[in-house]
Write an enzyme that holds these catalytic residues in place. Structure first.
Site, mmCIF file in Angstrom:
data_model
loop_
_atom_site.group_PDB
_atom_site.id
_atom_site.type_symbol
_atom_site.label_atom_id
_atom_site.label_comp_id
_atom_site.label_asym_id
_atom_site.label_seq_id
_atom_site.Cartn_x
_atom_site.Cartn_y
_atom_site.Cartn_z
ATOM 1 N N ASP A 65 -3.635 60.707 51.576
ATOM 2 C CA ASP A 65 -2.734 61.293 50.587
ATOM 3 C C ASP A 65 -1.492 61.836 51.283
ATOM 4 O OD1 ASP A 65 -1.438 62.744 48.643
ATOM 5 O OD2 ASP A 65 -3.136 64.047 48.158
ATOM 6 N N HIS A 119 -5.097 44.440 66.905
ATOM 7 C CA HIS A 119 -6.432 45.026 67.059
ATOM 8 C C HIS A 119 -6.636 45.636 68.445
ATOM 9 C CE1 HIS A 119 -10.509 45.944 66.174
ATOM 10 N NE2 HIS A 119 -10.700 45.007 65.269
#
Length: 460
Positions: free
Chosen positions: A401, A167
């Site tokens: 995508d 993180h």
């Protein structure tokens, strides 16, 4: 269930990054001890393993390498120095030859089951996301990997792409910018379209320096041991939890918002995100009360979500600012009230006020920054339960995508670690919201029943 086909390392093209470092701000230091973030994308791919290895893998390797050239911290290490007086803060450092761990694997589990919305055993997913890998000890520092990728093929059915990051590296906004770049380069074969249509990351440390916050977050309990070794919390099985995803469509959300506005006309903050989070929070409390014995009327629960502060800083930061720039919004309510008949109203008022207080404060978003660590990570004895939120509907996660279509399903695997939920736009409509949960199996059954009955019988 998993066969590793290849382990490799991916670097930026030679001599494109060199030796670079990125200082950490207090926004980053806040997450020094946070567990790794694990995300998983499922894609339909009705082709053979041979086709996968010959066409998909070379393109993913090539496009990842080019992407790392523009997002060098993803291929860097977190450098934690051994100095006892914190005179040298940790930093993100890249040296020529640094690389990202990429695992290529094959899985024989049921792809469509894993990519479903129904309750499934959590530990089925753990081998599909990569560990960050071991830290390396230097003469006066510890080098901790920040990012790893795993691509898994399900013969003649699908592909999963698992990513894991520390993180400290970045927040969701920055990671989404990275994924947009990687997918653009994968689809087009070069970075020309990305460079023409997207802004490069802003690496300048534009956040105003606050020595007191740096010192406070560097003195978190556990940071001293971090300098000697790094053992991140890993996803391991077996797990007693199941994960499921529920969808709230735009029309139902609008109905709930109108109902809330009538019931709580003075509530200043009512959004799709706030009402959905509040509804889930109240349903989780009710499901817990149904399967467990409540400890008493004074037991409290805490709900935490993160707000993006880029546009709220003074002066505002660019949206492409690289790193972490988020702060907590915290709501607290009694368990007995949350699980009661008016639990949703209690929750939605608490969540709305918490978000409004954080993002609309006249004193600036850093007003309570000294309390952030306690808000996020310390649970007082009187607040034994906490729910956090991973993800944000502001990021179109189903637009990731790579060239063979949008994801069939997205999962935030790391919500298993702390009882958080995930909230994202849905696959079919950006106005619908998907809620991912990880709960003990018996509680999950109770939650789904309470969630669905509440939608059927309320808000009219």
């Amino acid at each position: 269930m998993l066969t590793v086909l290849e382990n490799c390392r991916i670097s930026p093209p030679p001599a494109t990054v060199g030796h670079r470092s990125l200082p950490l701000t207090y926004f980053d230091l806040l997450f020094l001890l946070h567990f790794p973030i694990n995300q998983l994308f499922f894609y339909e791919f009705p082709h053979s393993r041979q086709h996968f290895m010959e066409t998909i893998i070379p393109n993913l390797k090539h496009s990842l390498s080019i992407t790392l050239q523009h997002f060098f911290p993803f291929t860097s290490n977190l450098i934690v120095f051994h100095n006892p007086d914190h005179s040298r803060k940790p930093e993100i450092r890249h040296v020529e030859g640094d690389s990202v761990r990429l695992t290529i694997a094959e899985c024989n589990l049921d792809f469509n089951d894993l990519a479903g919305y129904h309750p499934r055993a959590c530990d089925k997913f753990y081998e599909l996301v990569p560990p960050l890998g071991p830290a390396v000890k230097g003469s006066d520092f510890l080098a901790i990997p920040l990012f790893a990728v795993q691509v898994t093929v399900f013969e003649n059915t699908g592909i999963s792409i698992g990513i894991t990051n520390h993180h400290v590296l970045c927040d969701a906004s920055t990671k989404y910018e990275f994924l947009k770049a990687w997918t653009s380069i994968a689809r087009n074969g070069t970075d020309e379209s990305f460079l023409a249509n997207q802004s490069l990351p802003a690496y300048e440390r534009l956040v105003e320096y606050h020595e007191s916050l740096d010192r406070m977050f560097m003195n978190q309990p556990g940071v001293e041991s971090l300098k000697l070794e790094y053992q991140p919390r890993e996803l391991v099985g077996p797990s007693f939890k199941t994960r499921a995803t529920l969808i709230l469509i735009k029309e139902k959300i609008s109905l709930i918002k109108r109902w809330v506005s009538i019931q709580l006309p003075a509530l200043g903050y009512v959004s799709s995100f706030s009402v959905v989070c509040a509804y889930v929070w109240s349903c989780v409390a009710k499901s817990r009360a149904e399967v467990e014995e409540m400890s008493g009327p004074d037991e409290l629960e805490r709900f935490v979500c993160l707000a993006d502060f880029r546009s709220r800083m003074d002066p505002p930061l660019p949206q492409t600012y690289f790193g972490n720039c988020v702060g907590p919004c915290v709501a607290i309510a009694k368990s007995t009230l949350l699980s009661g008949n008016d639990g949703f109203l209690i929750a939605v008022e608490s969540v709305g006020q918490a978000i409004s207080k954080t993002v609309k404060t006249k004193d600036g978003v850093l007003k309570e920054a000294e309390l952030w660590f306690e808000m996020l990570f310390r649970l007082p004895e009187q607040i034994p339960a906490k729910i956090g939120v991973a993800g944000t509907p502001k990021l179109k996660i189903y637009d990731v995508d790579f060239g063979w279509g949008k994801p069939k399903k997205y999962e935030t695997i790391s919500i298993d670690c702390n009882g958080s939920i995930s909230v994202n736009t849905s696959k079919d409509s950006s106005a619908d919201l998907e809620i991912g949960l990880s709960l003990p199996a018996k509680q999950m059954d109770a939650f789904i029943d309470i969630f669905n009955k509440g939608l059927e019988n309320s808000f009219s």
